[in-house]
Design an enzyme around this catalytic site. Structure first.
Site, short mmCIF file in Angstrom:
data_model
loop_
_atom_site.label_atom_id
_atom_site.label_comp_id
_atom_site.label_asym_id
_atom_site.label_seq_id
_atom_site.Cartn_x
_atom_site.Cartn_y
_atom_site.Cartn_z
N HIS A 146 0.81 -1.22 0.00
CA HIS A 146 0.00 0.00 0.00
C HIS A 146 0.85 1.27 0.00
O HIS A 146 0.54 2.25 0.72
CB HIS A 146 -0.96 -0.03 1.19
CG HIS A 146 -2.34 0.47 0.86
ND1 HIS A 146 -2.80 1.68 1.31
CD2 HIS A 146 -3.31 -0.04 0.08
CE1 HIS A 146 -4.02 1.88 0.84
NE2 HIS A 146 -4.35 0.86 0.08
N TRP A 158 -1.14 6.33 3.71
CA TRP A 158 -2.07 5.36 4.31
C TRP A 158 -1.90 4.03 3.66
O TRP A 158 -1.80 3.88 2.45
CB TRP A 158 -3.51 5.85 4.20
CG TRP A 158 -4.51 4.82 4.56
CD1 TRP A 158 -4.67 4.19 5.78
CD2 TRP A 158 -5.43 4.16 3.66
NE1 TRP A 158 -5.65 3.26 5.72
CE2 TRP A 158 -6.13 3.21 4.42
CE3 TRP A 158 -5.74 4.33 2.30
CZ2 TRP A 158 -7.14 2.42 3.89
CZ3 TRP A 158 -6.72 3.53 1.73
CH2 TRP A 158 -7.40 2.57 2.53
#
Ligand code: CS2
Ligand code: MG
Length: 423
Positions: free
Chosen positions: A233, A423
């Protein structure tokens, strides 16, 4: 034939979605597309309603490429998540109309089937390796041969892709006061809250320690037949990503996803030179141009663009064609925060190209299927294209009204020293 109206439907059956409905002067003939950009839904809806729709009225819906070029280049300001998501919604709706006029499913217009169904992967995760193992076994019992594995990061409050860890972690938080003001609410609130939740105390060192241990455990307990994937991510810097890719080599991942931020394309050289772990990248790309360096230098093995954020089927086909000569396969983005018609477009493209790799999938909740029926069917480890003409998806405008828009955000992340992180 002429486009007579463009409707933009915003609805929240569990989470927010934006649907584009393009109507024509042929009675009953319309196209449905998805233009959902998590946390920026109203920006896309406004781009469509206030700027793009007026440009489409009176145009011939058959001329998809011309309309695409006109909306991408003709309107001068181009690219980026909001405009490319709006363009994708229009593009999907136009391909849907073309399929309905031809009375053919989209894959047939794209050259017909190159395969029966598209192998797919789903998400598993847990607060620790044992919980993640159990979660994977559940997916294997549902017929999945490919599963993405995520685990909670020690000391972090909240971790991407891991259910249940947030609650456990928040109970033990003893760091600086959580309320930073300015809308950053205290602690790990639910994703999609009226204010962004904040995942706290995320440290790369803790992550780099726990992930190799996770895959060592999974290979030991599950063997090497199950194909395992992991999503970084975009949270590591180049040398951290290189170290992780190298340390994961013995566990033979199907792919390691988004090890770096999209701004660090050149740095994929560092990761590539460190290991043979297959690399996937691209859900944060918004045009084929962002793929070129990674393709030409063979720095990735799977292209993960989001058909709903990259201008639709028209652009995705070109990206697949650009990737083919480099032996790079597709792994289109397929999470729960893009709508059923993008998932349908994923599978229509998957089963009509030569260099398909894998397809990410989610099961939609009933409320979504009620408002936007037609998502691809899951069976025996594969997704099967909707055989109805066009994309095979629809929108129930009355049902959509039952679920009014609710402002929502994706989470944010801060490190132990309180600084902002990806994030
Ligand atoms: C993720 C997404 O599925 C994935 O690979 O990266 O779930 C992503 O976090 C969301 O789509 C963000 O909107
Ligand atoms: Mg991802």
């Amino acid at each position: 034939m002429k486009i007579t109206d463009v409707r933009v439907i915003i609805t929240c059956p569990g989470r927010n979605y934006v649907v584009v409905k393009i109507l024509t002067d042929e009675p009953g003939l319309y196209g449905v597309g998805d233009a959902t950009l998590n946390g920026r839904e109203l920006s896309v809806a406004s781009a469509l309603k206030d700027h793009i729709a007026p440009l489409l009225i009176g145009r011939d819906p058959d001329r998809i490429e011309d309309i695409w070029q006109y909306l991408f280049r003709g309107t001068y300001w181009r690219g980026g998540p909001v405009l490319m998501t709006a363009l994708a919604g229009v593009d999907l709706a136009l391909w849907d109309i073309k399929g309905k006029r031809a009375n053919l499913p989209l894959y047939s217009l794209l050259g017909g089937k190159t395969r029966e169904g598209a192998w797919c992967y789903t998400h598993a995760g847990g607060r620790d390796a044992v919980a993640c193992e159990d979660s994977i076994r559940e997916k294997m019992a549902q017929g999945f041969r490919f599963v993405r594995a995520q685990v909670a990061v020690p000391e972090a409050i909240g971790t991407y892709g891991v259910g249940g860890a947030k609650e456990a972690a928040s109970a033990t938080w003893s760091g600086p006061p959580l309320d930073k003001g300015g809308g950053e609410a205290a602690g790990p609130l639910a994703q999609g809250g009226a204010l962004p939740s904040v995942e706290l105390n995320w440290e790369p060192a803790n992550y780099l320690r726990v992930v190799p241990k996770l895959f060592a455990h999974l290979r030991d307990k599950l063997g090497d037949e199950i194909e395992l994937l992991h999503d970084v991510h975009e949270r590591l810097n180049p040398i951290q990503a290189a170290r992780l890719a190298k340390e994961l080599e013995p566990f033979k991942l199907f792919f390691l996803e988004d090890p770096l931020r999209p701004e660090h394309k050149e740095s994929f050289r560092v990761v590539r030179h460190a290991s043979t772990t297959p690399i996937a990248m691209g859900e944060l790309f918004h045009s084929k141009y962002e793929c070129l360096t990674l393709f030409q230098e063979q720095l990735i093995d799977f292209i993960r663009c989001d058909i709903g954020h990259i201008g639709g089927v028209t652009e995705a086909r070109k990206i697949a064609a650009l990737a083919e000569p480099y032996g790079i396969q597709t792994a289109w983005h397929g999470p729960g925060d893009i709508g059923p018609s993008t998932h349908s477009a994923n599978v229509h493209v998957d089963v009509s190209i030569p260099n398909f790799g894998i397809q990410e999938m989610v099961h939609f909740p009933e409320a979504v299927n009620e408002v936007m029926p037609g998502a691809p069917e899951y069976r025996d480890g594969r997704l099967w294209p909707n055989e109805a003409p066009g994309l095979g998806c629809d929108v129930d405008e009355e049902a959509a009204k039952k679920y009014p828009y609710k402002r929502g955000y994706l989470p944010t992340t801060r490190r132990a020293d309180g600084s902002v992180h990806d994030w």
